[in-house]
Design a protein around this motif. Sequence first.
Motif, PDB file in Angstrom:
ATOM      1  N   ASN A  72       0.831  -1.210   0.000  1.00  0.00           N
ATOM      2  CA  ASN A  72       0.000   0.000   0.000  1.00  0.00           C
ATOM      3  C   ASN A  72       0.863   1.256   0.000  1.00  0.00           C
ATOM      4  O   ASN A  72       0.602   2.211   0.714  1.00  0.00           O
ATOM      5  CB  ASN A  72      -0.923   0.057   1.222  1.00  0.00           C
ATOM      6  N   ILE A  73       1.911   1.248  -0.802  1.00  0.00           N
ATOM      7  CA  ILE A  73       2.920   2.286  -0.634  1.00  0.00           C
ATOM      8  C   ILE A  73       2.390   3.639  -1.092  1.00  0.00           C
ATOM      9  O   ILE A  73       2.656   4.662  -0.475  1.00  0.00           O
ATOM     10  CB  ILE A  73       4.209   1.892  -1.383  1.00  0.00           C
ATOM     11  N   PHE A  74       1.570   3.650  -2.142  1.00  0.00           N
ATOM     12  CA  PHE A  74       1.179   4.957  -2.678  1.00  0.00           C
ATOM     13  C   PHE A  74       0.120   5.660  -1.833  1.00  0.00           C
ATOM     14  O   PHE A  74       0.318   6.820  -1.450  1.00  0.00           O
ATOM     15  CB  PHE A  74       0.705   4.807  -4.122  1.00  0.00           C
ATOM     16  N   PRO A  75      -1.025   5.019  -1.502  1.00  0.00           N
ATOM     17  CA  PRO A  75      -1.986   5.734  -0.659  1.00  0.00           C
ATOM     18  C   PRO A  75      -1.424   6.058   0.713  1.00  0.00           C
ATOM     19  O   PRO A  75      -1.739   7.125   1.275  1.00  0.00           O
ATOM     20  CB  PRO A  75      -3.169   4.777  -0.566  1.00  0.00           C
ATOM     21  N   ALA A  76      -0.546   5.205   1.230  1.00  0.00           N
ATOM     22  CA  ALA A  76       0.048   5.508   2.529  1.00  0.00           C
ATOM     23  C   ALA A  76       0.910   6.752   2.450  1.00  0.00           C
ATOM     24  O   ALA A  76       0.883   7.592   3.346  1.00  0.00           O
ATOM     25  CB  ALA A  76       0.886   4.326   3.002  1.00  0.00           C
ATOM     26  N   THR A  77       1.665   6.881   1.352  1.00  0.00           N
ATOM     27  CA  THR A  77       2.492   8.079   1.199  1.00  0.00           C
ATOM     28  C   THR A  77       1.636   9.332   1.168  1.00  0.00           C
ATOM     29  O   THR A  77       1.944  10.333   1.828  1.00  0.00           O
ATOM     30  CB  THR A  77       3.313   7.982  -0.092  1.00  0.00           C
ATOM     31  N   VAL A  78       0.540   9.265   0.409  1.00  0.00           N
ATOM     32  CA  VAL A  78      -0.324  10.436   0.312  1.00  0.00           C
ATOM     33  C   VAL A  78      -0.899  10.793   1.679  1.00  0.00           C
ATOM     34  O   VAL A  78      -0.858  11.950   2.124  1.00  0.00           O
ATOM     35  CB  VAL A  78      -1.457  10.163  -0.705  1.00  0.00           C
ATOM     36  N   VAL A  79      -1.408   9.772   2.385  1.00  0.00           N
ATOM     37  CA  VAL A  79      -2.057  10.040   3.667  1.00  0.00           C
ATOM     38  C   VAL A  79      -1.059  10.572   4.674  1.00  0.00           C
ATOM     39  O   VAL A  79      -1.332  11.538   5.405  1.00  0.00           O
ATOM     40  CB  VAL A  79      -2.737   8.752   4.176  1.00  0.00           C
ATOM     41  N   ILE A  80       0.149   9.980   4.696  1.00  0.00           N
ATOM     42  CA  ILE A  80       1.132  10.412   5.675  1.00  0.00           C
ATOM     43  C   ILE A  80       1.645  11.803   5.351  1.00  0.00           C
ATOM     44  O   ILE A  80       1.888  12.615   6.253  1.00  0.00           O
ATOM     45  CB  ILE A  80       2.285   9.396   5.753  1.00  0.00           C
ATOM     46  N   ALA A  81       1.773  12.117   4.058  1.00  0.00           N
ATOM     47  CA  ALA A  81       2.204  13.469   3.698  1.00  0.00           C
ATOM     48  C   ALA A  81       1.160  14.488   4.140  1.00  0.00           C
ATOM     49  O   ALA A  81       1.491  15.537   4.705  1.00  0.00           O
ATOM     50  CB  ALA A  81       2.448  13.566   2.195  1.00  0.00           C
ATOM     51  N   LEU A  82      -0.117  14.146   3.932  1.00  0.00           N
ATOM     52  CA  LEU A  82      -1.182  15.047   4.379  1.00  0.00           C
ATOM     53  C   LEU A  82      -1.128  15.222   5.900  1.00  0.00           C
ATOM     54  O   LEU A  82      -1.228  16.343   6.407  1.00  0.00           O
ATOM     55  CB  LEU A  82      -2.541  14.494   3.966  1.00  0.00           C
ATOM     56  N   LEU A  83      -0.964  14.110   6.611  1.00  0.00           N
ATOM     57  CA  LEU A  83      -0.958  14.176   8.070  1.00  0.00           C
ATOM     58  C   LEU A  83       0.225  14.978   8.578  1.00  0.00           C
ATOM     59  O   LEU A  83       0.079  15.814   9.479  1.00  0.00           O
ATOM     60  CB  LEU A  83      -0.914  12.764   8.643  1.00  0.00           C
ATOM     61  N   ALA A  84       1.403  14.759   7.951  1.00  0.00           N
ATOM     62  CA  ALA A  84       2.593  15.497   8.390  1.00  0.00           C
ATOM     63  C   ALA A  84       2.431  16.985   8.122  1.00  0.00           C
ATOM     64  O   ALA A  84       2.779  17.817   8.955  1.00  0.00           O
ATOM     65  CB  ALA A  84       3.837  14.955   7.684  1.00  0.00           C
ATOM     66  N   GLY A  85       1.881  17.319   6.961  1.00  0.00           N
ATOM     67  CA  GLY A  85       1.650  18.724   6.675  1.00  0.00           C
ATOM     68  C   GLY A  85       0.690  19.363   7.653  1.00  0.00           C
ATOM     69  O   GLY A  85       0.898  20.485   8.120  1.00  0.00           O
ATOM     70  N   MET A  86      -0.365  18.610   7.989  1.00  0.00           N
ATOM     71  CA  MET A  86      -1.362  19.144   8.914  1.00  0.00           C
ATOM     72  C   MET A  86      -0.763  19.361  10.295  1.00  0.00           C
ATOM     73  O   MET A  86      -0.911  20.434  10.901  1.00  0.00           O
ATOM     74  CB  MET A  86      -2.531  18.168   8.993  1.00  0.00           C
ATOM     75  N   LEU A  87      -0.042  18.338  10.790  1.00  0.00           N
ATOM     76  CA  LEU A  87       0.584  18.460  12.111  1.00  0.00           C
ATOM     77  C   LEU A  87       1.588  19.601  12.141  1.00  0.00           C
ATOM     78  O   LEU A  87       1.603  20.416  13.063  1.00  0.00           O
ATOM     79  CB  LEU A  87       1.297  17.158  12.460  1.00  0.00           C
ATOM     80  N   GLY A  88       2.428  19.668  11.075  1.00  0.00           N
ATOM     81  CA  GLY A  88       3.419  20.719  11.037  1.00  0.00           C
ATOM     82  C   GLY A  88       2.792  22.104  10.982  1.00  0.00           C
ATOM     83  O   GLY A  88       3.228  23.014  11.666  1.00  0.00           O
ATOM     84  N   GLY A  89       1.736  22.223  10.169  1.00  0.00           N
ATOM     85  CA  GLY A  89       1.060  23.508  10.090  1.00  0.00           C
ATOM     86  C   GLY A  89       0.461  23.920  11.416  1.00  0.00           C
ATOM     87  O   GLY A  89       0.594  25.069  11.850  1.00  0.00           O
ATOM     88  N   ILE A  90      -0.166  22.956  12.095  1.00  0.00           N
ATOM     89  CA  ILE A  90      -0.771  23.270  13.388  1.00  0.00           C
ATOM     90  C   ILE A  90       0.294  23.678  14.389  1.00  0.00           C
ATOM     91  O   ILE A  90       0.175  24.683  15.093  1.00  0.00           O
ATOM     92  CB  ILE A  90      -1.575  22.059  13.894  1.00  0.00           C
ATOM     93  N   PHE A  91       1.394  22.895  14.417  1.00  0.00           N
ATOM     94  CA  PHE A  91       2.431  23.195  15.396  1.00  0.00           C
ATOM     95  C   PHE A  91       3.107  24.513  15.088  1.00  0.00           C
ATOM     96  O   PHE A  91       3.508  25.244  15.981  1.00  0.00           O
ATOM     97  CB  PHE A  91       3.477  22.085  15.414  1.00  0.00           C
ATOM     98  N   TRP A  92       3.251  24.808  13.776  1.00  0.00           N
ATOM     99  CA  TRP A  92       3.995  26.002  13.408  1.00  0.00           C
ATOM    100  C   TRP A  92       3.195  27.256  13.673  1.00  0.00           C
ATOM    101  O   TRP A  92       3.724  28.274  14.098  1.00  0.00           O
ATOM    102  CB  TRP A  92       4.391  25.909  11.937  1.00  0.00           C
ATOM    103  N   THR A  93       1.897  27.218  13.427  1.00  0.00           N
ATOM    104  CA  THR A  93       1.119  28.442  13.500  1.00  0.00           C
ATOM    105  C   THR A  93       0.501  28.674  14.859  1.00  0.00           C
ATOM    106  O   THR A  93      -0.033  29.750  15.106  1.00  0.00           O
ATOM    107  CB  THR A  93       0.006  28.425  12.453  1.00  0.00           C
ATOM    108  N   SER A  94       0.544  27.667  15.723  1.00  0.00           N
ATOM    109  CA  SER A  94      -0.083  27.890  17.019  1.00  0.00           C
ATOM    110  C   SER A  94       0.745  28.846  17.852  1.00  0.00           C
ATOM    111  O   SER A  94       1.961  28.892  17.766  1.00  0.00           O
ATOM    112  CB  SER A  94      -0.231  26.564  17.769  1.00  0.00           C
ATOM    113  N   ASP A  95       0.054  29.601  18.661  1.00  0.00           N
ATOM    114  CA  ASP A  95       0.720  30.540  19.549  1.00  0.00           C
ATOM    115  C   ASP A  95       0.774  29.900  20.925  1.00  0.00           C
ATOM    116  O   ASP A  95      -0.157  30.045  21.722  1.00  0.00           O
ATOM    117  CB  ASP A  95      -0.040  31.868  19.590  1.00  0.00           C
ATOM    118  N   TRP A  96       1.853  29.141  21.169  1.00  0.00           N
ATOM    119  CA  TRP A  96       1.919  28.372  22.401  1.00  0.00           C
ATOM    120  C   TRP A  96       2.164  29.278  23.583  1.00  0.00           C
ATOM    121  O   TRP A  96       2.838  30.281  23.486  1.00  0.00           O
ATOM    122  CB  TRP A  96       3.034  27.333  22.317  1.00  0.00           C
TER     123      TRP A  96
END
Lengths: 153, 102
Positions: A72-96
């Motif tokens: 399942n290499i291709f859908p997993a790559t897509v999903v993980i890239a989306l998840l990493a982008g989402m996590l990174g965006g949340i962590f980067w833009t939050s005002d901790w």
Amino acid sequence: MVVVFSKSIVYSAFSLLFTFFGVAGIYVLLNADFLAITQLLVYVGGILVLLLFGVMLTTNTVTIDVKSGTMNIFPATVVIALLAGMLGGIFWTSDWFMSKQTSEIVHTTTTTEIGNALITTHVLPFEIASVVLLVAVVGAAMMARRERANTNP
Amino acid sequence: MTITLTHFLMLSAVLFSLGLFAVITRKNAIMVLMGIELILNSANINFLAFSRYGGMNIEGQMAAIFVIILAAAEAAVALAIVLNIYKRFNTVNVDEISILKD
């Protein structure tokens, strides 16, 4: 990176070793020296040895077949890239919320505090953890030798 | 440029994503276990980063200690299960062990 993408499982295990060392260094940077030592002892000394034993016991080393395929290499790559982008965006833009007293570096050993907290405020999780470890050890031993006990008689 | 909380959070996000990638793509069960260890490590980095920068002095480190204890117990039990699976099915690939489907 090599842990995940390496074809050979032995290479993955050894790069996992370096990953654990790196995480221990991050712990030292985060003022947690006792946690760094515990990380080295438990992960490098215990879990990695267990994983290597598992590798050696479950692969026929005579026939060199230590490759590990993927699925399942291709859908997993897509999903993980989306998840990493989402996590990174949340962590980067939050005002901790940052504590005010962290600007100066305080180099104190945390072993005494951890020991005090273990026997005062965290007694119940400590005892539960000891019981969990006992159950895990007994259960692992039972599972590992039940097969032979069934086949012998 | 100073190292702030965000950098540690980004690092743990990368580690978590790689671990989850290993869990859902690798066939070998031991590789799946390695991915689980990566995920637990990223959670620990988060705990320690928040306890360092968030003003809570020791609570995050206590939580990280219990995470390490549970990771050790989980690795022992999971290795026993993997050895049993190997004895019974003669393989450790998680997609070939599908007799529960039949």
